[in-house]
Enzyme design. Sequence first.
Site, PDB file in Angstrom:
ATOM      1  N   ASN A 279       0.877  -1.179   0.000  1.00 27.00           N
ATOM      2  CA  ASN A 279       0.000   0.000   0.000  1.00 27.00           C
ATOM      3  C   ASN A 279       0.914   1.229   0.000  1.00 27.00           C
ATOM      4  O   ASN A 279       1.520   1.551   1.019  1.00 27.00           O
ATOM      5  CB  ASN A 279      -0.882  -0.035   1.259  1.00 27.00           C
ATOM      6  N   TRP A 280       0.993   1.874  -1.142  1.00 23.95           N
ATOM      7  CA  TRP A 280       1.921   3.010  -1.261  1.00 23.95           C
ATOM      8  C   TRP A 280       1.377   4.276  -0.616  1.00 23.95           C
ATOM      9  O   TRP A 280       2.061   5.280  -0.553  1.00 23.95           O
ATOM     10  CB  TRP A 280       2.250   3.264  -2.747  1.00 23.95           C
ATOM     11  N   LYS A 281       0.128   4.239  -0.182  1.00 31.66           N
ATOM     12  CA  LYS A 281      -0.488   5.418   0.460  1.00 31.66           C
ATOM     13  C   LYS A 281      -0.262   6.657  -0.427  1.00 31.66           C
ATOM     14  O   LYS A 281      -0.286   6.537  -1.645  1.00 31.66           O
ATOM     15  CB  LYS A 281       0.060   5.580   1.883  1.00 31.66           C
TER      16      LYS A 281
ATOM     17  N   HIS B 219      -9.390   1.356   5.463  1.00 31.37           N
ATOM     18  CA  HIS B 219      -8.093   1.561   6.112  1.00 31.37           C
ATOM     19  C   HIS B 219      -8.269   2.555   7.256  1.00 31.37           C
ATOM     20  O   HIS B 219      -9.038   3.505   7.141  1.00 31.37           O
ATOM     21  CB  HIS B 219      -7.074   2.087   5.089  1.00 31.37           C
TER      22      HIS B 219
ATOM     23  N   GLU C 135      -6.508   4.911   8.192  1.00 32.88           N
ATOM     24  CA  GLU C 135      -6.196   6.295   7.812  1.00 32.88           C
ATOM     25  C   GLU C 135      -7.390   6.957   7.117  1.00 32.88           C
ATOM     26  O   GLU C 135      -7.496   8.176   7.093  1.00 32.88           O
ATOM     27  CB  GLU C 135      -4.938   6.320   6.931  1.00 32.88           C
TER      28      GLU C 135
ATOM     29  N   GLY D 246       3.152   2.088  10.920  1.00 35.39           N
ATOM     30  CA  GLY D 246       4.166   3.125  10.780  1.00 35.39           C
ATOM     31  C   GLY D 246       4.945   3.432  12.049  1.00 35.39           C
ATOM     32  O   GLY D 246       5.627   4.453  12.122  1.00 35.39           O
TER      33      GLY D 246
ATOM     34  N   SER E  61       3.870  -2.295  10.387  1.00 35.30           N
ATOM     35  CA  SER E  61       5.326  -2.393  10.601  1.00 35.30           C
ATOM     36  C   SER E  61       5.909  -3.745  10.179  1.00 35.30           C
ATOM     37  O   SER E  61       6.819  -4.259  10.831  1.00 35.30           O
ATOM     38  CB  SER E  61       5.689  -2.078  12.059  1.00 35.30           C
TER      39      SER E  61
ATOM     40  N   GLY F 201       3.004  -1.134   4.259  1.00 33.08           N
ATOM     41  CA  GLY F 201       3.056   0.282   3.916  1.00 33.08           C
ATOM     42  C   GLY F 201       4.474   0.702   3.568  1.00 33.08           C
ATOM     43  O   GLY F 201       4.964   0.459   2.462  1.00 33.08           O
ATOM     44  N   GLY F 202       5.153   1.313   4.522  1.00 32.95           N
ATOM     45  CA  GLY F 202       6.475   1.902   4.279  1.00 32.95           C
ATOM     46  C   GLY F 202       7.458   0.975   3.573  1.00 32.95           C
ATOM     47  O   GLY F 202       8.172   1.399   2.652  1.00 32.95           O
TER      48      GLY F 202
HETATM   49  P1  13P Z   1       3.348   0.249   7.646  1.00 35.01           P
HETATM   50  O1  13P Z   1       3.807  -1.041   6.996  1.00 35.01           O
HETATM   51  O2  13P Z   1       4.084   1.463   7.156  1.00 35.01           O
HETATM   52  O3  13P Z   1       3.315   0.114   9.151  1.00 35.01           O
HETATM   53  O4  13P Z   1       1.828   0.491   7.181  1.00 35.01           O
HETATM   54  C1  13P Z   1       0.919  -0.548   7.274  1.00 35.01           C
HETATM   55  C2  13P Z   1      -0.304  -0.148   6.554  1.00 35.01           C
HETATM   56  O5  13P Z   1      -1.033   0.743   6.980  1.00 35.01           O
HETATM   57  C3  13P Z   1      -0.623  -0.833   5.282  1.00 35.01           C
HETATM   58  O6  13P Z   1      -1.903  -0.564   4.855  1.00 35.01           O
END
Ligand code: 13P
Length: 253
Positions: A10-12, A93, A95, A170, A210, A231-232
């Site tokens: 997920n590149w957000k 999500h 967020e 994150g 994470s 994510g990251g």
């Molecule tokens: P991180 O891997 O950066 O913690 O993010 C997880 C996430 O929200 C994937 O949707």
Amino acid sequence: MAERPYIVGNWKMNGTRAMLSEARAIDRAAQRHMKVEVALAPPYTLIHAVHREVEQIGVGAQDCHPGTDGAFTGDISASMLADAGAKFVIVGHSERRMGHGESNELVRQKAQAALSASMRVIMCCGEDAETRKAGRAIQFVTEQLTASLPEMADAAEKLTVAYEPIWAIGTGNNATPADITEMHREIRALLVKLYGEEQGKAVRILYGGSVKPENAREILSADEVGGALVGGASLTADSFMGIALAAGDPLDN
Ligand code: 13P
């Protein structure tokens, strides 16, 4: 798990066309590691470009509007995403639930809209730190999912659930494999209750929060973990494929 592990990036709100080279590198690596199903959800602006660049990996979106078309400035419908090359949509999500005030009911409508556009759905859920500290994580996630999951007849076939505790996103603090397994078992029981034994057992349950190459093997080897939503660490081919490789080479439990 009978199915291949599913590793989704997920590149957000990250990525311009300069990052297409990472998508290409991820795709090339995925072609060499067919034991794992790899997918990317880039921002809307890159969906079509990534779709055109890749051969192996799945391409999806991070959100959609619940409607099909109309006067909704700035919104994008599931069928528009499908037209751009997306095969799945992430909905619910944290967020979006927190940053955009999305209710369980809205998330459910978005999931139904994606299914109606013949797309797959990744339904996110997860508790915050306070809820976990209070010992209410399982109750919270069960209620959140019950109110967010789509009720359509073919929903389970196209569904993936992602458990992403908010406090782990994150932060570098991933949930322990034992806590992940405990939650995933509860989610599984709920899926079986909602969709029946066969369908409910076929839904993959991913963990997110994470996940990194260093902790991926341990997390992905835990019972009831069907993959990861990353994510990251999905922003570079090196770290993302480090996770995918770990998924294809689990620990012996
Ligand atoms: P991180 O891997 O950066 O913690 O993010 C997880 C996430 O929200 C994937 O949707």
